[in-house]
Design an enzyme around this catalytic site. Structure first.
Site, short mmCIF file in Angstrom:
data_model
loop_
_atom_site.label_atom_id
_atom_site.label_comp_id
_atom_site.label_asym_id
_atom_site.label_seq_id
_atom_site.Cartn_x
_atom_site.Cartn_y
_atom_site.Cartn_z
CB CYS A 167 26.72 26.74 26.87
SG CYS A 167 26.52 25.36 25.83
CB CYS A 220 33.15 25.28 17.79
SG CYS A 220 34.55 25.86 18.28
CB THR A 233 9.98 4.94 -1.89
OG1 THR A 233 8.91 4.93 -2.66
CG2 THR A 233 11.23 3.78 -2.05
CB CYS A 286 28.62 29.24 18.61
SG CYS A 286 27.95 29.63 20.10
CG PHE A 339 -1.85 -1.10 1.25
CD1 PHE A 339 -2.20 -1.58 0.45
CD2 PHE A 339 -2.43 -1.59 2.41
CE1 PHE A 339 -3.20 -2.70 0.27
CE2 PHE A 339 -3.26 -2.38 2.71
CZ PHE A 339 -3.77 -3.14 1.54
CB CYS A 358 4.61 1.89 -4.91
SG CYS A 358 5.95 0.66 -5.14
#
Lengths: 429, 73
Positions: free
Chosen positions: A379, A348, A201, A352, A133, A135
């Site tokens: 942070c 980084c 898919t 950031c 059920f 494709c």
């Protein structure tokens, strides 16, 4: 060595590695080669009224040097007569009686059509049926595949029709091209499904050639949408498997599908509720023998974990998959940069500074060396720096005590609800 | 630029009020932040309102109330 054998709703196989219904399972020759290589089961390429395919059917999405990060196809179900397929299924089952041979089926959503094909296919000794059920291309335009799989009532009715005559376990293969896959999963269960498999898919167009302006792939200058699979879809598939696994009304075993390429992927799908898994793209990319590495890797992993059977993995992480509103808002992690492993590429800091919370400073230490340092109090623990960091071990995300008791969003909203009522009253007074 | 400093200031305001005997009496979340009403422990005495802008302060104040309710149960 652990026991790799599984039993999916009564379908037994020597290991959880099945080939999905797709080009690799088109013929008896291929399926038998796969079994010789070590695959435990195969879902035969979908049987139904034989179709006619186009030439130029596949396309791949390569990303930053990785070939076939995603895979797109516009191939339809079998183009060979049912009798030919059934003869080869019979021969394959005779040669490999202990392997799982499951027939994928797709016919028009009519009771008599389902009855006819189920009876004919079961007569040759398949171990189970998988109702396609899912494709998304070609067959859907004819009212089959995803077209019927997107309608919960049709999923239920067709499953019911199959169950009226089926003597072997019935797996319903679900389409991901739907808002909430648990709806169709529940209707499959209501129709009597013994198991579900997902995902099929995803609707896709692999690309457009910027020089010729043709679609990729194209058939003489014209294209049509296809189905997307391969490693790129794994996170989507894993979420859908997990959502079904944790839904109280989806009470049947799951065969997990979607971008599985390694034994680690297999473990993840099983931890999230799969009893068995199916593979297509990785086999198309690397050949049937990739299963050898999968079997070895899984065996070693189970031994390391002290598990006697692969079945002990199934569902172990499902309870850890929750709703956002039930996550602890006072849990806190922060980034820590390890100077000895940092290569000072500054990725980084840039990530950031530009796109997150501006908490990584570029400093110079006492020796005059450039260093990067996280201001931990600023942070938010988003993980972005550790994601973009190219140096292994340079950034750790470290759990720290926030000093606050656990509280979820849902719990918080109950508090806020009470306080806002009190606030309104106070205002009136 | 430090988001923590903004939070620390708001947290300090909350802690000061609580230390002076105020309790959280009401909260109204709006597009512009959370209005939090603090009442003095003694009935009939005044109340104070804070407008909390930072996410951490809005989380902090509700955590305190939540923890208090949990403790009371």
């Amino acid at each position: 060595m652990a026991d790799l054998s599984i039993n999916l709703a009564g379908i037994k196989s020597p290991n959880p590695f099945w080939l999905a219904s797709a080009p690799p399972t088109n013929t008896g020759y291929q399926v038998q080669r796969a079994f010789e290589a070590g695959w435990g089961g195969a879902v035969w390429k979908t049987l139904g009224d034989p179709i006619i395919n186009t030439s130029s059917r596949f396309a791949a999405v390569n990303f930053n040097g990785q070939r076939v990060a995603g895979f797109n196809n516009i191939e339809l179900i079998t183009d060979r007569p049912l009798d030919v397929n059934l003869k080869e299924i019979y021969e394959t089952k005779k040669r490999f009686p202990n392997h799982a041979v499951v027939a994928s089926l797709m016919v028009e959503p009519k009771q008599e059509k389902w009855h006819e094909i189920v009876k004919r296919v079961e007569d040759v000794g398949v171990d189970g049926l998988e109702l396609n059920f899912g494709c998304p291309h070609g067959m859907a335009e004819r009212g089959m595949g995803a077209a019927s799989g997107q309608q919960p009532d049709l999923v239920e009715a067709q499953t019911y029709w199959v169950k009226e005559v089926a003597k072997t376990p019935v797996i319903v293969k679900l389409t991901p091209n739907i808002t909430d896959i648990t709806v169709t999963a529940r209707h499959a269960v209501k129709g009597g499904a013994d198991a579900i498999s997902l995902i099929n898919t995803i609707n896709s167009l692999a690309g457009v050639d910027i020089h010729t302006w043709n679609t990729v792939p194209h058939i003489g200058g014209k294209g049509a949408h296809g189905g997307y699979c391969g490693p790129a879809v794994k996170p989507i598939a894993l979420n859908m498997v997990a959502e079904c696994a944790r839904h109280p009304e989806v009470t049947v075993p799951i065969s997990g599908i979607g971008g599985i390429s390694t034994w680690q992927d297999v473990v993840e799908f099983m931890l999230m509720g799969s009893t068995a898994i199916q593979v297509c793209t990785a086999a198309m990319h690397h050949g049937f023998r990739i299963v050898e590495e999968m079997i070895d890797g899984l065996n070693n992993y189970l031994d390391e974990k002290g598990l006697a059977s692969v079945t002990e993995l199934t569902g172990k992480s499902v309870s850890k998959y929750s709703n956002w509103g039930d996550l602890n808002l006072n849990y806190k992690v922060v980034a820590r940069i390890n100077e000895e492993n940092c290569i000072n590429c500054n990725k980084c800091h840039i990530a950031c500074e530009d796109t997150s919370h501006q908490c990584i400073d570029m400093l110079t230490n006492a020796d005059g060396k450039a260093i990067l340092k996280v201001r931990e109090e600023d942070c938010v623990g988003c993980n972005l720096c550790s994601i973009v960091c190219p140096a292994e071990g340079a950034i750790d995300m470290v759990e720290i005590d926030s000093g606050l008791p656990p509280m979820t969003w849902n719990e918080r909203q109950q508090v806020v609800g009470g306080l806002s009522g009190a606030y309104s009253k106070a205002e009136v007074v | 630029m430090s988001a923590y400093d903004d939070f620390a200031k708001e947290k300090q305001d909350i802690d000061d009020l609580l230390a002076r005997g105020y309790t959280v009496a009401g909260m109204l979340e709006t597009l512009d932040g959370a209005k939090v009403k603090f009442d003095e422990a003694k009935p009939g005495s005044g109340s104070v309102e804070l407008l909390l802008l930072t996410a951490d302060a809005r989380k902090y104040v509700t955590t305190l109330v939540f923890a208090g309710l949990e403790k009371a149960q």
